[in-house]
Design a protein around this motif. Sequence first.
Motif, PDB file in Angstrom:
ATOM      1  N   ARG A  50      44.335 -13.056  14.936  1.00 30.81           N
ATOM      2  CA  ARG A  50      44.360 -13.266  16.397  1.00 30.81           C
ATOM      3  C   ARG A  50      43.473 -12.279  17.140  1.00 30.81           C
ATOM      4  NH1 ARG A  50      49.294 -13.112  14.841  1.00 30.81           N
ATOM      5  NH2 ARG A  50      49.372 -10.958  15.514  1.00 30.81           N
ATOM      6  N   GLY A  96      45.220 -21.844   7.929  1.00 27.17           N
ATOM      7  CA  GLY A  96      44.920 -20.564   8.576  1.00 27.17           C
ATOM      8  C   GLY A  96      45.994 -20.038   9.512  1.00 27.17           C
ATOM      9  N   PRO A  97      47.194 -19.701   8.983  1.00 23.93           N
ATOM     10  CA  PRO A  97      48.254 -19.221   9.879  1.00 23.93           C
ATOM     11  C   PRO A  97      48.012 -17.808  10.426  1.00 23.93           C
ATOM     12  CG  PRO A  97      48.959 -19.057   7.594  1.00 23.93           C
ATOM     13  CD  PRO A  97      47.631 -19.767   7.577  1.00 23.93           C
ATOM     14  N   GLY A  98      47.037 -17.065   9.856  1.00 22.52           N
ATOM     15  CA  GLY A  98      46.847 -15.673  10.292  1.00 22.52           C
ATOM     16  C   GLY A  98      47.800 -14.754   9.537  1.00 22.52           C
ATOM     17  N   ARG A 120      42.372 -19.105   3.188  1.00 20.71           N
ATOM     18  CA  ARG A 120      41.350 -18.632   2.252  1.00 20.71           C
ATOM     19  C   ARG A 120      41.529 -17.134   1.977  1.00 20.71           C
ATOM     20  NH1 ARG A 120      35.077 -18.165   4.014  1.00 20.71           N
ATOM     21  NH2 ARG A 120      34.259 -17.305   2.078  1.00 20.71           N
ATOM     22  N   PHE A 121      42.149 -16.450   2.918  1.00 24.48           N
ATOM     23  CA  PHE A 121      42.317 -14.993   2.794  1.00 24.48           C
ATOM     24  C   PHE A 121      43.807 -14.645   2.761  1.00 24.48           C
ATOM     25  CE2 PHE A 121      38.300 -15.653   5.085  1.00 24.48           C
ATOM     26  CZ  PHE A 121      37.428 -15.031   4.199  1.00 24.48           C
ATOM     27  N   GLY A 176      40.098 -22.065   0.898  1.00 20.32           N
ATOM     28  CA  GLY A 176      41.180 -22.445   1.816  1.00 20.32           C
ATOM     29  C   GLY A 176      41.574 -23.901   1.691  1.00 20.32           C
ATOM     30  N   ARG A 190      44.994 -23.864  14.608  1.00 22.21           N
ATOM     31  CA  ARG A 190      44.524 -23.313  15.879  1.00 22.21           C
ATOM     32  C   ARG A 190      43.542 -22.205  15.564  1.00 22.21           C
ATOM     33  NH1 ARG A 190      47.465 -22.639  21.088  1.00 22.21           N
ATOM     34  NH2 ARG A 190      46.308 -21.063  22.210  1.00 22.21           N
ATOM     35  N   VAL A 196      36.127 -22.083   8.790  1.00 25.01           N
ATOM     36  CA  VAL A 196      36.145 -22.491   7.385  1.00 25.01           C
ATOM     37  C   VAL A 196      34.729 -22.543   6.818  1.00 25.01           C
ATOM     38  CG1 VAL A 196      38.290 -23.789   7.733  1.00 25.01           C
ATOM     39  CG2 VAL A 196      36.131 -25.009   7.625  1.00 25.01           C
ATOM     40  N   ASN A 197      34.617 -22.141   5.562  1.00 27.32           N
ATOM     41  CA  ASN A 197      33.281 -21.978   4.971  1.00 27.32           C
ATOM     42  C   ASN A 197      32.653 -23.310   4.591  1.00 27.32           C
ATOM     43  OD1 ASN A 197      35.549 -21.775   3.215  1.00 27.32           O
ATOM     44  ND2 ASN A 197      34.149 -21.369   1.527  1.00 27.32           N
TER      45      ASN A 197
HETATM   46  C1  LIG Z   1      41.295 -16.671  13.982  1.00 25.36           C
HETATM   47  S1  LIG Z   1      42.471 -16.851  12.701  1.00 25.36           S
HETATM   48  C2  LIG Z   1      43.674 -17.864  13.477  1.00 25.36           C
HETATM   49  C3  LIG Z   1      45.081 -17.541  13.018  1.00 25.36           C
HETATM   50  C4  LIG Z   1      46.187 -18.370  13.666  1.00 25.36           C
HETATM   51  N1  LIG Z   1      45.975 -19.778  13.482  1.00 25.36           N
HETATM   52  C5  LIG Z   1      46.336 -18.034  15.120  1.00 25.36           C
HETATM   53  O1  LIG Z   1      46.233 -18.925  15.967  1.00 25.36           O
HETATM   54  O2  LIG Z   1      46.600 -16.852  15.409  1.00 25.36           O
HETATM   55  C6  LIG Z   1      41.679 -17.804  11.509  1.00 25.36           C
HETATM   56  C7  LIG Z   1      42.513 -18.086  10.274  1.00 25.36           C
HETATM   57  O3  LIG Z   1      41.791 -19.014   9.463  1.00 25.36           O
HETATM   58  C8  LIG Z   1      41.810 -18.550   8.129  1.00 25.36           C
HETATM   59  N2  LIG Z   1      40.711 -19.166   7.382  1.00 25.36           N
HETATM   60  C9  LIG Z   1      39.433 -18.783   7.298  1.00 25.36           C
HETATM   61  N3  LIG Z   1      38.743 -19.618   6.483  1.00 25.36           N
HETATM   62  C10 LIG Z   1      39.614 -20.544   6.066  1.00 25.36           C
HETATM   63  C11 LIG Z   1      39.513 -21.690   5.211  1.00 25.36           C
HETATM   64  N4  LIG Z   1      38.370 -22.031   4.639  1.00 25.36           N
HETATM   65  N5  LIG Z   1      40.626 -22.424   5.032  1.00 25.36           N
HETATM   66  C12 LIG Z   1      41.794 -22.101   5.599  1.00 25.36           C
HETATM   67  N6  LIG Z   1      41.949 -21.026   6.411  1.00 25.36           N
HETATM   68  C13 LIG Z   1      40.870 -20.269   6.630  1.00 25.36           C
HETATM   69  C14 LIG Z   1      41.758 -17.044   8.303  1.00 25.36           C
HETATM   70  O4  LIG Z   1      42.078 -16.334   7.128  1.00 25.36           O
HETATM   71  C15 LIG Z   1      42.780 -16.874   9.404  1.00 25.36           C
HETATM   72  O5  LIG Z   1      44.094 -16.957   8.909  1.00 25.36           O
END
Ligand SMILES: C[S@@+](CC[C@H](N)C(=O)[O-])C[C@H]1O[C@@H](n2cnc3c(N)ncnc32)[C@H](O)[C@@H]1O
Length: 319
Positions: A50, A96-98, A120-121, A176, A190, A196-197
């Motif tokens: 976030r 991507g829950p963060g 992914r992380f 991911g 969100r 995402v890559n």
């Molecule tokens: C900016 S954060 C948003 C976190 C949460 N959704 C929020 O609203 O606070 C981006 C999230 O996407 C994840 N992410 C990055 N690349 C991804 C991928 N290829 N697949 C799934 N998640 C990914 C990151 O690790 C992180 O958890």
Amino acid sequence: MSIATSLDRSSNGGRLSVSDAVRIARAAATNQLARFAPAAYVRLTGQTGRGDAAEESSGDISQYFRQSAEAYFEKLAIPQASHASFLAGKTLMEYGPGDLPGVAALMIARGAEKLYCVDRFPLVNLSEKNARVLGHLIDGSQGAERDRLVGCLKDKNDPQAGFDPRRIEYLVRPGGLSGLINAVDLVFSRAVLEHVNDLDATFKDMSTAMRPGATAVHLVDLRSHGLHKSNPLDFLEWSSRLWSLMYSQKGVPNRWRIDRYRSLVAELPVKLLVLEATKLASIEDVAAVRPRLADPFRGVSDEDLCWLGFWLVFRKEAG
Ligand SMILES: C[S@@+](CC[C@H](N)C(=O)[O-])C[C@H]1O[C@@H](n2cnc3c(N)ncnc32)[C@H](O)[C@@H]1O
């Protein structure tokens, strides 16, 4: 590939400034750290997903999760009185829950059966602060909702023990990608798809994971995430090679514009329900950046370049 080779291939063929060269060298070095030691990179950079963790209180974060959950229901046009019946017995997936699956926990509280949280992380961190966030979410819930929320913890007296994987299962996977097939009824994210890559692979993964009739709802932020200089779109000037050299392993914006999302969704067996901009750049900013755009963005129309964020909702065709 050497940095010198990459410099020759910068987007507009022009010379890079000294500060650009320093930025490239630094970013390329940390990109290698993120590549070979992603967990260490996440720890060192203190990522929450976030933004700046230090500035948020646990109350602010719990509020953020509540507002995020409300925004999904609003976009899906499901009134509060119907949340429980809509979610009952359903399996959900969040990309991507963060650092804490707070929205997932609220979806369980409202009646969902099971949540897959795919990343992914390895960002999830059951710190004392995040345990307090869960405490706020529990204190703000009542009756059956509260019971379900507490019930998704491994130990109801100790939020730091984490979640019961039968209710909230956290999947950290290369790229991911969930790898699920015909398994979920609702997908949401969100501020994730812009990170995402391999966007193509993520949309295919999503579509494969969705059951016929399942819905997907995503909020996407197409801004630079602090990586522009003066014009909000000037981060689109870096060539793809340099951008990848600096950022490919870090989960920073992939820079795809709305036209790319539109065509990816069009290739899936889904019906588009909502595609609406949340923020637009000015036409002056688009005009200023246009002559210096990197290859992948030169063919994007002015109208599409303006999009700095959007809501996307689609439904997988039944049968
Ligand atoms: C900016 S954060 C948003 C976190 C949460 N959704 C929020 O609203 O606070 C981006 C999230 O996407 C994840 N992410 C990055 N690349 C991804 C991928 N290829 N697949 C799934 N998640 C990914 C990151 O690790 C992180 O958890």
